[in-house]
Design a protein around this motif. Structure first.
Motif: not given
Length: 75
Positions: A1, A3, A25-27, A29-33
């Motif tokens: 992750m 931040y 927060r950026f994930d 594995s899913t390329t989502t914020w």
């Protein structure tokens, strides 16, 4: 992750000026914020030029400057 907290808009490159106090927060594995909202305690003031690290289930933040470009007290 990953931040990200705060940041600043500079009038040299924008029509608005100011710093932000949001936390994201950026994930990878899913390329989502996702915006992270505090559930308790005091949140850090808006700032830029600070250092931040995720540690022991929390986030430690050090230093930075506020909107008026003076050091943030207690940082």
């Amino acid at each position: 992750m990953l931040y990200i907290h705060g940041g600043c808009v500079n009038t040299l490159f924008s029509t608005s000026d100011g710093c932000f106090q949001d936390l994201w927060r950026f994930d990878p594995s899913t390329t989502t914020w996702v915006e992270v909202n505090a559930t308790s305690g005091v949140t850090p003031s808006a700032r830029h030029s600070h250092a931040m690290v995720a540690f022991a289930g929390g986030i430690l933040m050090y230093g930075g400057m506020c909107r008026t470009f003076v050091p943030v007290p207690g940082s």
